[in-house]
Design an enzyme around this catalytic site. Sequence first.
Site, PDB file in Angstrom:
ATOM      1  N   GLU A 101      57.825 -14.101 -20.867  1.00 25.21           N
ATOM      2  CA  GLU A 101      59.266 -14.292 -21.058  1.00 25.21           C
ATOM      3  C   GLU A 101      59.747 -15.548 -20.343  1.00 25.21           C
ATOM      4  OE1 GLU A 101      60.576 -12.736 -23.328  1.00 25.21           O
ATOM      5  OE2 GLU A 101      59.141 -11.106 -23.534  1.00 25.21           O
ATOM      6  N   ASP A 140      52.604 -16.735 -24.773  1.00 27.47           N
ATOM      7  CA  ASP A 140      51.407 -15.960 -24.415  1.00 27.47           C
ATOM      8  C   ASP A 140      50.471 -16.771 -23.526  1.00 27.47           C
ATOM      9  OD1 ASP A 140      52.131 -13.654 -25.734  1.00 27.47           O
ATOM     10  OD2 ASP A 140      50.917 -14.030 -27.512  1.00 27.47           O
TER      11      ASP A 140
END
EC number: 3.4.24.-
Length: 727
Positions: free
Chosen positions: A565, A628
């Site tokens: 995030e 990611d």
Amino acid sequence: MSFNFSRYSGAYTTTFSFLLLALLIVSAVLLSRPYAPALLHAEEAYCVSMSCVTAAASVLSLMDATADPCSDFYQYACGGWVRANPIPDTKSMWGTFVKLEQQNQLVIKNVLEQPMSEFKSEAERKAKLYYMSCLDVNDTIETLGPKPMLDLLVKIGGWNITGNFSIKNWSLQKSLETLQNRYNMGGLFTWAVGEDDRDSKKHIIQIDQGGLTLPTRDNYLNETMDDKVLSAYLEYMTKIGVLLGGEEKNVRTQMKAVIEFETELAKIMSPQEDRRDEEKLYNNMELDKVQGRPPFINWHAFFSNAMENITRKISKKEKVVVYAPEYLEKLNDIIRNYTNTTDGKIILNNYLVWQTVRSMTSYLSKAFRDAYKGLRKALVGSEGGEKPWRYCVTDTNNVIGFAIGAMFVREAFHGNSKPAAENMINQIRTAFKSNLKNLKWMDAETRRAAEKKADAISDMIGFPDYILNPEELDKKYKDLEIKEDEYFENNLRVNKYNLKSNLEKLDQPVNKTRWGMTPPTVNAYYTPTKNQIVFPAGILQAPFYDIGHPKSMNYGAMGVVMGHELTHAFDDQGREYDQNGNLHKWWNNQTIEAFKKRTQCVVDQYSNYTVDNKHVNGKQTLGENIADNGGLKAAYHAYLEWEQRNPRELPLPGLNFSHKQLFFLSFAQVWCSASTDEAIKLQLEKDPHAPPKFRVIGPLSNLQEFSTEFRCPLGSKMNPVHKCEVW
């Protein structure tokens, strides 16, 4: 001393002994395999607490020890899980996230089934009433059958499908105003009040493309591949029309025309992969300028009508943001063609009313809900059919989720999770910032600005504090009326409540503490206009986070989620927003070009991944893939820093993995899952995330530290010579 201590201490000993025995057996098998790690802890103590033993057992049970970790780490980490977890008939996807969601559902169910006297607030009692209306405890839904929908059709002007419609006094303007501005339904385009990308302290009206029923434009345009879906869609539409009183042959003919109209819309929509540049999408203009470009409706009159919900005036000079001006212009041409004939007008009305009908059929009797099964099967490979209480828990959470959140937090969220999560976020932020100094492609000025942006990222963890204050929680839902025997009407009222709540934001400053997910949600998110990361209570549980687990596992699972995030603030879209959440150019041109070169490497890497001979869309998934990769790296470096500052943790029993290796296993095992072929196809077409397997092997194959820990030779699949690195 606990009242039931003697009873449970015996169970503890038995379970512990069984798990320890299982660990010894499985680890013996593991160590006999050709790719087992070297013996790392031959003569040292192990952590044999209950948490450590269960964690070790879980890691082992998910693995496939016969697989080569340097060839396919996903199979190595998750092969055992996939083998032991066939997809349930009611599901199209099954994995760690879904299992945790189901655990949370059970917690909520148990709370909702308490007597009314146990609830702390009126909002919680409304949640209970809504849940009961969904469960239909008095068989009201079945008794009423199609009546609620037929009554609604009369109120919105009728539908040619059911024969109670006259084209004589029909107008597109009036139909759109009724459906969108009174009942909060969709059709032709989407609009809402949201944060202004260029001035993130303010709200603004935003207009965008929209209006399809099927999940993607590809469902309409790839007719050969999606013929099964289109046939099932027509069958679904026909069944609903017949249930509402239409004659089958006539309904089928008219619904075919609606599908053809939706196909026209799909043709003029931009694919998601071409809508990733926020600077290009943002078009701020006065309302009368919108009128000059696509005048298929009177935009000022339309929004004036919408503002009647909050008794506000709107000027022709009001600023709005149009994200798809080309779509609106092309839509104008389509609308002109259809409004030239009576038949065309009927098709338009059939389409608009269908958008309302299909969004409300799940609140009708079983016959209406069953009609969707065939289309669901064609789309995702499963007809559904989960237990009613599970559906109703999810539905109640969607409708009145912060009241549900208050109950969930009191029941299941441990207070010590919040400060521990806060500390982990700060460590990952520090690791991310430290790595910026190593990025030679970034100029010094942009790097300093990036560091400031990383420092400015705010976070919200667990739940908003106000939900545990009954008076504050009641204020949020005071205008929402819920009745026990009015499931359909409850949802009409929910639509109107949501519309009014959204419109009321228009003249209010942006509330940076407003949550976009409810506390029980097993997910997390980043908001670029707030420069904020949010982690609901629902995900701050095992297997993502457990206070009894080694730090290596917590950093590998929850830490990577946090890093993911945080990295969204610097992905291909997030990087366009500054530290205050405003969209503007704050990067050096040379650095932008270097960034694009590195992100193209990621696009190419993921575009080469295939599932069932279908390629991952590297452009569509770029933002998530950047997050990611960056999240894994930041979390791993944060863990290494923690390891240097703290006493060494004991290894887990029966594994012979170092804690660095456990970090990577914990990261991978979060993504253990299985999906139907149809669900995978839909994910490849629509989802901005890559399939779970590639969310594991993609980032790991780019991180040299992974290959070092698992001794993967250079040139192996998990240690390619050419790696992609952005952050």
